[in-house]
Each structure stands twice: as C-alpha cells, then as structure tokens.
Design an enzyme around this catalytic site. Structure first.
Site, PDB file in Angstrom:
ATOM      1  CD  GLU A   1      14.427   1.302   8.690  1.00  0.00           C
ATOM      2  OE1 GLU A   1      14.935   2.378   9.084  1.00  0.00           O
ATOM      3  OE2 GLU A   1      14.927   0.198   8.931  1.00  0.00           O
TER       4      GLU A   1
ATOM      5  CD  GLU B   1      10.906  13.346  10.539  1.00  0.00           C
ATOM      6  OE1 GLU B   1       9.790  12.872  10.804  1.00  0.00           O
ATOM      7  OE2 GLU B   1      11.760  12.753   9.855  1.00  0.00           O
TER       8      GLU B   1
ATOM      9  CE  LYS C   1      -1.558   3.049   2.814  1.00  0.00           C
ATOM     10  NZ  LYS C   1      -1.675   4.237   1.973  1.00  0.00           N
TER      11      LYS C   1
ATOM     12  CB  CYS D   1      13.992   9.559   6.730  1.00  0.00           C
ATOM     13  SG  CYS D   1      14.870   8.554   5.543  1.00  0.00           S
TER      14      CYS D   1
ATOM     15  N   GLY E   1       4.231   4.718  12.900  1.00  0.00           N
ATOM     16  CA  GLY E   1       5.013   3.517  13.227  1.00  0.00           C
ATOM     17  C   GLY E   1       4.617   2.947  14.578  1.00  0.00           C
TER      18      GLY E   1
ATOM     19  N   GLY F   1       7.692   5.320   7.531  1.00  0.00           N
ATOM     20  CA  GLY F   1       6.851   6.516   7.639  1.00  0.00           C
ATOM     21  C   GLY F   1       7.151   7.241   8.930  1.00  0.00           C
ATOM     22  CB  SER F   2       5.305   9.831  10.731  1.00  0.00           C
ATOM     23  OG  SER F   2       4.076   9.166  10.913  1.00  0.00           O
TER      24      SER F   2
END
Ligand code: NAP
Length: 495
Positions: free
Chosen positions: A251, A386, A176, A285, A234, A229-230
């Site tokens: 990750e 971030e 996805k 990232c 996660g 992703g974020s």
C-alpha cells in the site's frame, strides 16, 4: 526528565536489543521533547522474533477461529479502555491533532470488532461437482508468518489493519513500526498482552528500515510481507520478496484529487478540500493534493478556499484549538519546502503559505504553513509527485470529462472525489475515475474499515486492506474434493 526506554516484544517477553543500541523518538511539535527511547534491533533480534512467530504458528492456527475472534474482541475492548491515553501519546510522537489521533485509535477499535466477527464467518465456497457422490468446497488457510512494516502517519490504525485480519485468519506476525512512531505500536503490544494473546503470536521489533526492516523481509521463514509506506520503499520490498518468490502486499503513495463541478455546493466543497488537503497536515496517503475546478466557478471557489485556509490555526495537536499540527520531522519539512520552490519555478502562482511556520508557539517544532498554488498545469511536478505535506494545487478544467482526464493522468490511483448535484455526473465519475476509492460530495479522506482500502497503478500491487478484502491477502485458498462414491471417478474424463 530522562525519557523512558521501551523494549522489543518477542515470544511474549520484553527484551532489549542484542546490540544494546537505542534510538530516540521526538515530538515534532517540540523537538526538544524526547518521547521515548526504542531498541535499535539487529539481525539477531529479527531472527529471534521470526523464530518466535514460527514456533507460535501451529498452536494459533489450530485455535478455532471463533476463539481467536474472542481474543481479538477483548483486544478491541482494551483499546476502548485506553483510547484517550493512546491518542495523547500518539499526538506527542506524531503531531496530528488530538481529534484525529482519537480517530486513529477508533479505527483500530473498529477493525478489532470487525475482525473478531469474521472469526465466525471466514467463509469459503461449496459448489456442485460435475460427478455424482462427490462434494466440492474451498476453505481459507493461514499464509504463515507475516512481516508487517508500517508507516508513521497512521501509527495505530495501519498496524491494526494488518494485525487483526492476519490474526483472525490464523497467521502469526512480526511487526516493525516506523521509527518516527514506535510508541503507538508498543501500546498496541501491551494491549495484546493484556487481552491474553498467546506468546509469540505477535512480536514487535523496532529499528531502522535497512537495519531491521530489510532483514525482516528477507528472512526465509517469513511467508508474506505486508507493507505500507512510500512507493520507493515498496518497490524495494517487491524486489527483495521476488528473489525468494515470497508473497507481498503493498500500500503506497497517492496524488489524490477532488473535482469541483460548476453545479457544486461551493461551501461544502471548500470544507471538503480544506479537510482533505490540510487535515493531518496533508500527511495522509489519501490527502487531497489537487483540486480540479470547473473554469466557470474557478475564481469564486479559489477565493473562498484561500479565505477558509487563512482561518486555520497551527499549533501543538494537544491544544484543542489547533486545526493543523506539525510535519513529522525536519527532513519532511525540507522536502515540502523544496516542492514549494519547484512550484514557483514551474510558474504556478503561490496564493497562500509556501514556507515554514515559526510564529507563536510553533518555533520549537516542524510546522509548515498551509499552502495553495493557483494556475497549476496538470503536468507540473507539484501536480504529479506526492509531496506529503500541506500543499494543494488548484487546476482548472473545461468539463466533467476533462476533469476526469486530469485526475487520471497520474502515476497513482488511491482516492478521488467529485462535488456535483447531478447524479449523472456522479455516476460517470464513479465509472471513469481510475482510483481504488471514490467519494461523492465528500473529501478524499475518511475511509471506513468495512470496505476495501487501497489503490490502483503506483499506489498498490492489487491487494486491498480492511473489510473482508483483507482476508484475501492473509489467507491461502484450499480447494477440497470429497469423493464418497467408493470407486475411482475421473473429472473431465468420466461421463
Ligand atoms: P517509508 O519511508 O517508505 O517507510 C515505511 C516503513 O518502511 C517504515 O517502517 C520504514 O522504517 C520502513 N523502511 C524504510 N526503508 C526500508 C527498507 N529498505 N527495507 C525495509 N523497510 C524499510 O514511508 P513513510 O515515510 O513511513 O510513510 C509515508 C508514505 O506511506 C507515503 O508515501 C504515503 O502515501 C504512504 N502511505 C500509504 C498508505 C496506503 O494505504 N496506500 C497509507 C499510509 C501511508 P523507518 O521508519 O525506520 O525508516
């Protein structure tokens, strides 16, 4: 012009969503341009995709790994053939400049060739037995059905980091992609089909995080979730997987930093910081969002940095003269703008940028001025959280150890870098910087696929992508004992 509609890819067939709903993918450099319409996939579509992957698993697992490698090699060859078209479409849907989207496709090509070669290795161990007439070895087995959930900032490279190692190891996949960049993964599916990947080995469902992503990761027949992703998402992925005791690799975010020592080549360091902070509009990232500068050179370095940043040209990424493309969407621009306000309120000094950019040809898109804050204290929110945009914090340090301490004072641990001419300082940095990746005299970005990629602390959960390290995620170890003594031998018990 009516935008083209793209379908899901399930069991080797192109299918519309069972709910009949679609969503639009727009060009962030020109929000009026609809790049395509994609399926808003439902639970039913997800179930169908997972069933297709589960049905394809025995056949793919049984296909000898070198043969799987030959197919993946062909996939890489097809990616080479379509590289330019894929890069152009990626810039249209994601915004980053064409040089970088070519690099994104190239990363997938590299990963494809690398994984294809692993088909003739996929090594285990042979070790001596403590008993006579007994053989001990370990072999790699596939995990099963993999759910890959991917972000928008590397629309093809990140899906390729998941698919190629998963496939060479004999797993089947449902992917996805991020809703901002489904087109690049659609092209990837077309290439897999063109290269002759058997039906059902990879399936593609588009749709929202909660409407499509959550049912996918919750599906009981999914054996492993590979997520990038974020950190917030996660953490949700981890909670869902833990309930079913399902494997997951995460990750996530970063707050990467470059340390510039007083003996550094300043022009080289400026180039590295500008590339790390403003390349991909700061949406990597591994983007450099903090630069820690030795106080002896702080003034000179900052002035060179601001001067170089002023030269950056914003615009449509398809224009060869553009250095910095748009942000991904309006929501992200709001977020970045919000952080600039926080920086000013916290008492940091705004040196350049700090707001949306609408001049020239940029009025139709979501552009943001490259932004630098000076006088940033390490604990300020702009130095800790971030931002994922073109915002850089300049922080002063007294010494190497002080600089390393500032860098390590972060919830994340993805990438770090030091600029110095002193080999002793470089090796101290390698030893003490608590990040998964460290560069010497180079920016925080630019990982190559043959080494492990990932981070410590809030960036990940101990897994790594790329390199042979990725095989650790996508395989299960099986230890095998062959006793050819013809009698009952008891390990740890018989002498
Ligand atoms: P995101 O919002 O977390 O989304 C990532 C993926 O998760 C998307 O496909 C998203 O779908 C899906 N998703 C969202 N909510 C979900 C849910 N509740 N259940 C299941 N799936 C869900 O991240 P992003 O904004 O796309 O990407 C930026 C982040 O990725 C940054 O934090 C960046 O640092 C990180 N990143 C990390 C690495 C690394 O290797 N460490 C590499 C690249 C990016 P939708 O798009 O449909 O919402």
């Amino acid at each position: 012009m009516v935008a083209k509609s793209y379908k899901n890819f399930i069991g080797g067939e192109w299918k519309a969503s069972s709910g009949g709903e679609t969503f639009e993918n727009v060009n962030p450099a020109n929000l009026k341009e609809v790049v395509g319409r994609f399926q808003q996939s439902t639970l039913k579509d997800v179930n169908e995709a997972v069933s297709a992957a589960a049905s394809a698993l025995p056949g793919w697992k049984k296909t000898p790994a070198p043969k799987r490698g030959e197919i993946l090699f062909r996939v890489a060859e097809h990616l080479v053939k379509h590289k330019e078209a894929l890069a152009q479409d990626m810039t249209r849907e994601m915004g980053k400049v064409i040089k970088e989207t070519r690099g994104d496709v190239q990363e997938a090509i590299d990963m494809g060739y690398f994984a294809a070669g692993e088909g003739r290795r996929l090594g285990g161990e042979t070790v001596p037995s403590e008993l006579t007439d007994k053989f001990c070895m370990s072999v790699r087995m596939p995990v099963g059905v993999i759910a890959a959930i991917t972000p928008w900032n590397f629309p093809l490279a990140i899906p390729s980091w998941k698919l190629f190692p998963a496939l060479i190891a004999g797993n089947t996949v449902v992917i996805k992609p991020a809703s901002d960049t489904p087109l690049s993964v659609y092209h990837f599916m077309k290439v897999l089909e063109e290269a002759g990947l058997p039906p059902g080995v990879v399936n593609y469902v588009t749709g929202s995080g909660t409407g499509t992503g959550t049912p996918l990761l919750d599906h009981p027949k999914v054996d492993l979730v590979s997520f990038t992703g974020s950190t917030d998402t996660g953490s949700l992925v981890a909670q869902h997987c833990a309930r079913q005791m399902k494997q997951y690799s995460l990750e996530m975010g970063g707050k990467n930093a470059i340390l510039v020592m007083d003996d550094a080549d300043l022009n080289l360091a400026v180039e590295g910081v500008v590339w790390g902070a403003f390349g991909t509009t700061g949406q990597r990232c591994t983007a450099c969002s903090r630069v820690i500068v030795h106080k002896k050179i702080l003034k000179k370095f900052t002035s060179l940095l601001v001067k170089r940043t002023k030269e950056l040209k914003l615009g449509d990424g398809l224009d060869k003269k553009t250095d910095v493309g748009p942000l991904i969407n309006g929501e992200q621009r709001e977020k970045v703008n919000g952080y600039c306000k926080i920086g000013v309120d916290e008492g940091a000094q705004l040196l350049i940028g700090g707001g949306a950019h609408r001049a020239g040809g940029c009025s139709k898109g979501v552009f943001f001025k490259p932004t630098i804050f000076g006088d940033v204290a390490p604990k300020m929110r702009i130095a800790q959280e971030e931002i994922f945009g073109p915002v850089l914090s300049v922080i002063s340090c007294r010494s190497l150890d002080h600089g390393i301490k500032i860098i390590n004072d972060s919830a994340f641990g993805l990438s770090s870098s030091i600029y110095t001419q002193d080999v002793n300082r470089a090796f101290r940095a390698i030893e003490f910087l608590d990040t998964g990746i460290t560069y010497i005299n180079s920016s925080t970005i630019g990982a190559e696929i043959q080494l492990p990629f990932g981070g410590t602390k809030g960036t990940g959960n101990g897994h790594r992508e790329a390199g042979t390290a990725a095989l650790e995620t996508f395989t299960e170890w099986k230890s095998v004992y062959v006793d050819y003594s013809g009698k009952l031998q008891k390990a740890q018990i018989d002498d």
